[in-house]
Design a protein around this motif. Structure first.
Motif, PDB file in Angstrom:
ATOM      1  N   LEU A  30       0.808  -1.209   0.000  1.00 38.95           N
ATOM      2  CA  LEU A  30       0.000   0.000   0.000  1.00 38.95           C
ATOM      3  C   LEU A  30       0.847   1.266   0.000  1.00 38.95           C
ATOM      4  CD1 LEU A  30      -2.622  -1.054   2.701  1.00 38.95           C
ATOM      5  CD2 LEU A  30      -2.888  -1.131   0.204  1.00 38.95           C
ATOM      6  N   ALA A  31       0.400   2.244  -0.785  1.00 39.89           N
ATOM      7  CA  ALA A  31       0.999   3.575  -0.744  1.00 39.89           C
ATOM      8  C   ALA A  31       0.717   4.201   0.629  1.00 39.89           C
ATOM      9  CB  ALA A  31       0.415   4.442  -1.854  1.00 39.89           C
ATOM     10  N   PRO A  32       1.520   5.200   1.043  1.00 41.57           N
ATOM     11  CA  PRO A  32       1.335   5.798   2.373  1.00 41.57           C
ATOM     12  C   PRO A  32      -0.082   6.296   2.641  1.00 41.57           C
ATOM     13  CG  PRO A  32       3.428   6.494   1.464  1.00 41.57           C
ATOM     14  CD  PRO A  32       2.734   5.733   0.373  1.00 41.57           C
ATOM     15  N   ARG A  33      -0.750   6.829   1.611  1.00 36.40           N
ATOM     16  CA  ARG A  33      -2.119   7.341   1.799  1.00 36.40           C
ATOM     17  C   ARG A  33      -3.112   6.552   0.964  1.00 36.40           C
ATOM     18  NH1 ARG A  33      -3.592  10.541   5.728  1.00 36.40           N
ATOM     19  NH2 ARG A  33      -4.764  12.012   4.482  1.00 36.40           N
ATOM     20  N   ALA A  34      -2.909   5.263   0.851  1.00 35.83           N
ATOM     21  CA  ALA A  34      -3.767   4.415   0.026  1.00 35.83           C
ATOM     22  C   ALA A  34      -5.217   4.426   0.523  1.00 35.83           C
ATOM     23  CB  ALA A  34      -3.237   2.983   0.028  1.00 35.83           C
ATOM     24  N   TRP A  35      -6.128   4.273  -0.439  1.00 35.78           N
ATOM     25  CA  TRP A  35      -7.554   4.109  -0.139  1.00 35.78           C
ATOM     26  C   TRP A  35      -7.909   2.637  -0.279  1.00 35.78           C
ATOM     27  CZ3 TRP A  35     -10.369   8.160   1.636  1.00 35.78           C
ATOM     28  CH2 TRP A  35      -9.857   9.446   1.408  1.00 35.78           C
ATOM     29  N   VAL A  36      -8.713   2.123   0.652  1.00 37.24           N
ATOM     30  CA  VAL A  36      -9.132   0.727   0.627  1.00 37.24           C
ATOM     31  C   VAL A  36     -10.649   0.667   0.795  1.00 37.24           C
ATOM     32  CG1 VAL A  36      -8.897  -1.564   1.651  1.00 37.24           C
ATOM     33  CG2 VAL A  36      -6.939   0.004   1.642  1.00 37.24           C
ATOM     34  N   TYR A  37     -11.311   0.015  -0.159  1.00 39.14           N
ATOM     35  CA  TYR A  37     -12.763  -0.171  -0.123  1.00 39.14           C
ATOM     36  C   TYR A  37     -13.068  -1.589   0.330  1.00 39.14           C
ATOM     37  CZ  TYR A  37     -17.470  -1.053  -1.949  1.00 39.14           C
ATOM     38  OH  TYR A  37     -18.789  -1.419  -2.092  1.00 39.14           O
ATOM     39  N   THR A  38     -14.013  -1.738   1.280  1.00 34.98           N
ATOM     40  CA  THR A  38     -14.385  -3.063   1.763  1.00 34.98           C
ATOM     41  C   THR A  38     -15.886  -3.275   1.655  1.00 34.98           C
ATOM     42  OG1 THR A  38     -14.624  -2.303   4.066  1.00 34.98           O
ATOM     43  CG2 THR A  38     -12.457  -3.161   3.398  1.00 34.98           C
ATOM     44  N   TRP A  93     -11.819   3.253   3.486  1.00 35.24           N
ATOM     45  CA  TRP A  93     -10.800   3.513   4.497  1.00 35.24           C
ATOM     46  C   TRP A  93      -9.616   4.230   3.858  1.00 35.24           C
ATOM     47  CZ3 TRP A  93     -11.858   0.930   9.297  1.00 35.24           C
ATOM     48  CH2 TRP A  93     -12.890  -0.013   9.243  1.00 35.24           C
ATOM     49  N   GLN A  94      -8.894   5.006   4.653  1.00 38.30           N
ATOM     50  CA  GLN A  94      -7.640   5.582   4.177  1.00 38.30           C
ATOM     51  C   GLN A  94      -6.518   5.197   5.128  1.00 38.30           C
ATOM     52  OE1 GLN A  94      -7.145   9.888   3.681  1.00 38.30           O
ATOM     53  NE2 GLN A  94      -5.866   9.464   1.914  1.00 38.30           N
ATOM     54  N   ARG A  95      -5.444   4.728   4.535  1.00 42.27           N
ATOM     55  CA  ARG A  95      -4.272   4.331   5.319  1.00 42.27           C
ATOM     56  C   ARG A  95      -3.544   5.587   5.800  1.00 42.27           C
ATOM     57  NH1 ARG A  95       1.411   2.758   4.004  1.00 42.27           N
ATOM     58  NH2 ARG A  95       1.999   1.187   5.546  1.00 42.27           N
ATOM     59  N   GLU A  96      -3.078   5.545   7.026  1.00 43.11           N
ATOM     60  CA  GLU A  96      -2.279   6.621   7.592  1.00 43.11           C
ATOM     61  C   GLU A  96      -0.975   6.061   8.122  1.00 43.11           C
ATOM     62  OE1 GLU A  96      -4.754   8.318  10.574  1.00 43.11           O
ATOM     63  OE2 GLU A  96      -5.998   9.419   9.143  1.00 43.11           O
ATOM     64  N   THR A  97       0.100   6.812   7.975  1.00 48.11           N
ATOM     65  CA  THR A  97       1.397   6.425   8.532  1.00 48.11           C
ATOM     66  C   THR A  97       2.019   7.623   9.222  1.00 48.11           C
ATOM     67  OG1 THR A  97       2.728   7.068   6.616  1.00 48.11           O
ATOM     68  CG2 THR A  97       1.737   4.866   6.545  1.00 48.11           C
ATOM     69  N   ALA A  98       3.096   7.377   9.938  1.00 44.56           N
ATOM     70  CA  ALA A  98       3.792   8.486  10.603  1.00 44.56           C
ATOM     71  C   ALA A  98       4.311   9.482   9.591  1.00 44.56           C
ATOM     72  CB  ALA A  98       4.949   7.943  11.445  1.00 44.56           C
ATOM     73  N   GLU A  99       4.596   9.003   8.371  1.00 43.71           N
ATOM     74  CA  GLU A  99       5.120   9.869   7.308  1.00 43.71           C
ATOM     75  C   GLU A  99       4.008  10.562   6.541  1.00 43.71           C
ATOM     76  OE1 GLU A  99       6.028   6.592   7.574  1.00 43.71           O
ATOM     77  OE2 GLU A  99       7.803   7.115   8.753  1.00 43.71           O
TER      78      GLU A  99
END
Length: 205
Positions: free
Chosen positions: A156-164, A195-201
């Protein structure tokens, strides 16, 4: 996704169904797909809602669909300008039908593989995707393990979107803790969420 009173009606096993692409380059084009166990083509109104949510994020995106099924979400993303898209499905008839549709549309941006999603994500060298569609067969406990593999294996990219899509409410799914629930709705007995992925970066914009 399949829900009560969805259109088109569920075909008999071994038959064919038909869906249309809602927006983008191939808007209103229809495509056929073979029926298969657990197949739930996402209805038009749900796809329209999803792609309204995703409107600023599809063009140029790298897209992954590990449970492609009818290919409705995969084709919709390509129609709306996704840069590339990879679809996986265990059903050889589904893969063949999707390949025929891509050929008819003269689309060279889509890759199709007959493969088990969990095995593929666990064993292949990861590529980074911006947008992932997760619509696995229900009642097989597939969603959480796939999400864990996506997160842990670097897909996943740092700000990837995921649909479930799921049979249970999004709050009960136990997905990775750094995935923020952006939107959710229910259609019939099916919950769908973005959903959106979040990371420290990648702090909140």
């Amino acid at each position: 996704m399949r829900k009560p009173n969805a259109k088109p009606a569920k075909p008999a096993h071994g038959g064919q169904g038909q869906l249309r692409i809602i927006g983008g380059e191939w808007r209103s084009r229809r495509f056929a797909f073979p029926d298969g166990p657990g197949l739930r083509p996402t209805p038009d109104r749900v796809r329209e809602t999803l792609f309204n949510w995703l409107a600023p994020h599809v063009e140029g995106a790298r897209v992954l669909d590990p449970f492609a099924g009818s290919g409705a979400l995969y084709l919709e993303a390509l129609s709306r300008g996704a840069a590339e898209a990879l679809a996986l499905d265990l059903n050889p008839d589904s893969v063949a039908a999707l390949r025929g549709t891509l050929d008819a549309l003269r689309c060279g941006r889509g890759q199709l593989l007959q493969s088990d999603a969990l095995r593929y994500l666990d064993t292949q060298a990861p590529k980074v995707f911006d947008l992932v569609f997760l619509d696995p067969p229900f009642n097989q406990n597939l969603l959480a393990p796939v999400c864990d593999l996506l997160e842990q294996r670097g897909w996943l990219a740092p700000r990837a979107w995921v649909y479930t899509e799921s049979e249970n409410p999004p709050s009960s799914l136990g997905l990775p803790g750094n995935w923020r629930l952006h939107r959710e709705k229910k259609a019939g007995q099916v919950y769908y969420a973005l959903w959106q992925r979040e990371t420290a970066e990648s702090p909140d914009a």
